[in-house]
Design a protein around this motif. Structure first.
Motif, short mmCIF file in Angstrom:
data_model
loop_
_atom_site.label_atom_id
_atom_site.label_comp_id
_atom_site.label_asym_id
_atom_site.label_seq_id
_atom_site.Cartn_x
_atom_site.Cartn_y
_atom_site.Cartn_z
N LEU A 94 0.85 -1.20 0.00
CA LEU A 94 0.00 0.00 0.00
C LEU A 94 0.88 1.25 0.00
CD1 LEU A 94 -2.85 -0.84 2.54
CD2 LEU A 94 -3.12 -0.31 0.13
N PRO A 95 0.40 2.36 -0.54
CA PRO A 95 1.18 3.59 -0.47
C PRO A 95 1.42 3.99 0.98
CG PRO A 95 -1.03 3.99 -1.33
CD PRO A 95 -0.87 2.52 -1.24
N ALA A 96 2.53 4.68 1.25
CA ALA A 96 2.90 5.03 2.61
C ALA A 96 1.77 5.80 3.28
CB ALA A 96 4.17 5.88 2.60
N PHE A 97 1.60 5.51 4.58
CA PHE A 97 0.52 6.12 5.36
C PHE A 97 0.59 7.64 5.26
CE2 PHE A 97 -0.92 7.51 9.72
CZ PHE A 97 -2.26 7.30 9.47
N GLY A 98 -0.53 8.27 4.91
CA GLY A 98 -0.59 9.73 4.87
C GLY A 98 -0.22 10.32 3.53
N SER A 99 0.08 9.48 2.54
CA SER A 99 0.48 10.05 1.25
C SER A 99 -0.44 9.62 0.12
CB SER A 99 1.92 9.64 0.93
OG SER A 99 1.95 8.26 0.64
N VAL A 100 -1.62 9.13 0.45
CA VAL A 100 -2.53 8.66 -0.59
C VAL A 100 -3.20 9.87 -1.25
CG1 VAL A 100 -4.51 7.21 -1.09
CG2 VAL A 100 -2.97 6.59 0.75
N HIS A 101 -3.10 9.94 -2.57
CA HIS A 101 -3.80 11.01 -3.28
C HIS A 101 -4.84 10.35 -4.18
CE1 HIS A 101 -1.15 14.38 -2.15
NE2 HIS A 101 -0.31 13.38 -1.94
N SER A 102 -6.02 10.12 -3.59
CA SER A 102 -7.04 9.40 -4.33
C SER A 102 -7.76 10.34 -5.29
CB SER A 102 -8.02 8.78 -3.34
OG SER A 102 -9.28 8.63 -3.93
N ALA A 103 -7.87 9.91 -6.55
CA ALA A 103 -8.59 10.73 -7.53
C ALA A 103 -10.07 10.83 -7.18
CB ALA A 103 -8.42 10.12 -8.93
N TYR A 104 -10.57 9.74 -6.56
CA TYR A 104 -11.97 9.73 -6.17
C TYR A 104 -12.24 10.79 -5.10
CZ TYR A 104 -16.52 7.45 -5.49
OH TYR A 104 -17.85 7.16 -5.42
N ALA A 105 -11.27 10.94 -4.15
CA ALA A 105 -11.44 11.94 -3.10
C ALA A 105 -11.48 13.34 -3.70
CB ALA A 105 -10.31 11.82 -2.08
N ALA A 106 -10.58 13.59 -4.66
CA ALA A 106 -10.56 14.91 -5.29
C ALA A 106 -11.88 15.18 -6.01
CB ALA A 106 -9.39 14.99 -6.27
N PHE A 107 -12.38 14.15 -6.69
CA PHE A 107 -13.66 14.31 -7.38
C PHE A 107 -14.78 14.58 -6.38
CE2 PHE A 107 -17.66 12.15 -8.29
CZ PHE A 107 -18.09 12.91 -9.37
N ALA A 108 -14.79 13.84 -5.25
CA ALA A 108 -15.86 14.00 -4.27
C ALA A 108 -15.84 15.40 -3.68
CB ALA A 108 -15.72 12.95 -3.17
N ARG A 109 -14.63 15.91 -3.40
CA ARG A 109 -14.54 17.26 -2.84
C ARG A 109 -15.03 18.28 -3.85
NH1 ARG A 109 -9.82 15.34 -0.16
NH2 ARG A 109 -8.59 15.78 -1.99
N HIS A 110 -14.62 18.12 -5.11
CA HIS A 110 -15.07 19.08 -6.13
C HIS A 110 -16.58 19.03 -6.29
CE1 HIS A 110 -15.91 20.58 -10.23
NE2 HIS A 110 -14.97 21.45 -9.91
N ALA A 111 -17.13 17.81 -6.31
CA ALA A 111 -18.58 17.67 -6.45
C ALA A 111 -19.30 18.33 -5.28
CB ALA A 111 -18.95 16.18 -6.53
N ALA A 112 -18.73 18.19 -4.07
CA ALA A 112 -19.40 18.73 -2.89
C ALA A 112 -19.35 20.25 -2.88
CB ALA A 112 -18.75 18.18 -1.62
N TYR A 113 -18.14 20.82 -3.04
CA TYR A 113 -17.99 22.26 -2.83
C TYR A 113 -18.44 23.05 -4.06
CZ TYR A 113 -14.93 20.43 0.81
OH TYR A 113 -14.42 19.73 1.85
N ALA A 114 -17.96 22.68 -5.24
CA ALA A 114 -18.20 23.50 -6.41
C ALA A 114 -19.56 23.20 -7.03
CB ALA A 114 -17.09 23.27 -7.45
N ASP A 115 -19.94 21.93 -7.01
CA ASP A 115 -21.12 21.51 -7.75
C ASP A 115 -22.38 21.56 -6.89
OD1 ASP A 115 -22.21 20.73 -10.06
OD2 ASP A 115 -21.92 18.58 -9.74
N ARG A 116 -22.33 20.91 -5.72
CA ARG A 116 -23.53 20.80 -4.86
C ARG A 116 -23.62 21.91 -3.82
NH1 ARG A 116 -22.13 16.13 -7.86
NH2 ARG A 116 -23.92 14.74 -7.89
N HIS A 117 -22.54 22.67 -3.62
CA HIS A 117 -22.52 23.72 -2.60
C HIS A 117 -22.79 23.17 -1.21
CE1 HIS A 117 -23.15 27.32 -5.54
NE2 HIS A 117 -22.20 26.49 -5.91
N ALA A 118 -22.25 22.00 -0.94
CA ALA A 118 -22.33 21.43 0.41
C ALA A 118 -20.98 21.62 1.07
CB ALA A 118 -22.68 19.95 0.36
N ALA A 119 -20.96 22.30 2.24
CA ALA A 119 -19.68 22.59 2.88
C ALA A 119 -19.07 21.37 3.53
CB ALA A 119 -19.86 23.70 3.92
N ASN A 120 -19.89 20.35 3.83
CA ASN A 120 -19.40 19.12 4.42
C ASN A 120 -19.34 18.06 3.33
OD1 ASN A 120 -19.06 16.68 5.71
ND2 ASN A 120 -20.54 17.08 7.32
N SER A 121 -18.13 17.73 2.89
CA SER A 121 -18.04 16.83 1.73
C SER A 121 -18.39 15.39 2.11
CB SER A 121 -16.65 16.91 1.10
OG SER A 121 -15.66 16.60 2.04
#
Lengths: 114, 249
Positions: free
Chosen positions: B28-55
């Motif tokens: 597995l990638p070293a603890f604390g260094s995971v850069h998941s593309a899915y996480a980036a997408f979820a944050r973008h969908a939450a903040y920019a798209d849905r305007h939900a402050a809690n992703s």
């Protein structure tokens, strides 16, 4: 050691699984199932954590700072709540077993009895 | 299978599984260094798209809405099955609602605490998509308010505020709101459980489209399901006690 948190999750999962297998009491087995579940939470949250990351929430967080993964947190969140209701169901089953068979030891529940 | 045989099988199986998991963990990638593309997408969908402050809430109630709906069904099925199982062997006699006297300190704490816990629970549910919290967490907090009534007051008072028919109805309503909203979004020409409402301004209560609706429905379902399970187990306890007293007399 950079994989240490993952190992913790795996060990907790293994402890729970082993506990279920050697259990002599149904309530003990249910608690062991919860322990195994907790191992999966530790693993999930460990995968989602980022060094110097903040909570995945806007507001009160400096701009440009990293955020931890919200996806694994969402998975863990729903699973905790649903897991507890499933534990409730299993405990109800244990009560029924005790009432009908007069025992809580899984080893004494061998033969099917109509 | 004998006990010894089971332990041997366990050591073999669990040992193999843990060894495989350890090999996987080492890769597995070293603890604390995971850069998941899915996480980036979820944050973008939450903040920019849905305007939900809690992703996290945006993932639970929108991006993975279908998944959460099925989790709600599991919650409903588990709570219903618990009630059915415990009720099936319980004689329905009304004369078991004995009161239990508790100390004054616990009573005072409980009476003061119930209101505060209800407000806290409603707050956590209502602000679930703008700050940490949400329907799942707030629902559990609300269910503890019912437990406080039991601790502080009497069993009779507890049963007065938690009639089973009300709990069952509230739970069903909270769970049913999910497919109902899904069918509604289908009727409006979008995908099932798509976020069709206007996103509003981020950080305010009037934001995030359909997320507040599903969030509130989840809070209702979780609070009533947890309270229902608690009620059923307490009924069981008091029925058992009543049986024990009958046996003695």
């Amino acid at each position: 050691m950079s994989v240490y948190p993952y190992v913790i999750g795996i060990v907790v999962f293994g402890l729970g699984l082993g506990g279920i297998a050697v259990s002599r009491h149904l309530v003990h087995a249910i608690v062991c199932l919860n322990v195994a579940q907790t191992g999966t939470y530790v693993l999930l949250l460990a995968v989602g954590w980022r060094r110097h990351g903040t909570a995945p929430i806007l507001g009160g967080v400096p701009k440009g700072s990293h955020q931890v993964d919200p996806v694994v947190q969402a998975l863990t969140l729903t699973d905790i709540v649903v897991g507890i209701t499933v534990s409730g169901l299993l405990l109800a089953l244990a009560i029924q077993v005790h009432r009908r068979r007069g025992t809580m030891d899984p080893d004494e529940l061998r033969a099917l009895r109509g | 299978m004998t006990r010894a045989g089971r332990v041997v099988l366990l050591v073999l199986g669990l040992g193999g599984l843990l060894a495989l998991l350890a090999i996987a963990a080492a890769d597995l990638p070293a603890f604390g260094s995971v850069h998941s593309a899915y996480a980036a997408f979820a944050r973008h969908a939450a903040y920019a798209d849905r305007h939900a402050a809690n992703s996290v809430a945006a993932v639970v109630f929108d991006v993975r809405g279908l998944d959460t709906m099925i989790e709600e069904f599991i919650l409903f099925a588990a709570a219903t099955a618990t009630a059915l199982l415990l009720r099936s062997t319980r004689e329905e006699d009304a004369e078991r609602a004995e009161d239990h006297g508790e100390g004054d300190a616990l009573k005072l704490f409980g009476i003061g605490g119930v209101g505060a816990v209800v407000v806290l629970g409603l707050y956590v549910v209502a602000h679930g998509y703008v700050s940490p919290g949400g329907g799942f967490q707030g629902g559990v907090v609300l269910a503890t308010a019912a437990a406080l009534v039991f601790l502080a007051g009497t069993y009779r008072a507890f049963r007065r505020v938690t009639p089973q028919s009300l709990l069952e109805g509230a739970e069903s309503l909270g769970v049913l709101a999910w497919p109902a909203l899904g069918v509604g979004t289908l009727a409006s020409g979008s995908a099932f459980l798509a976020n069709v409402l206007p996103p509003g301004s981020i950080g305010s209560l009037a934001s995030a489209g359909t997320i507040p609706l599903l969030n509130a429905a989840t809070g209702l379902a979780v609070a009533s399901a947890f309270t229902l399970i608690g009620v059923e187990f307490l009924e069981e306890l008091f029925a058992e006690r009543a049986r024990g007293e009958e046996g003695r007399s």
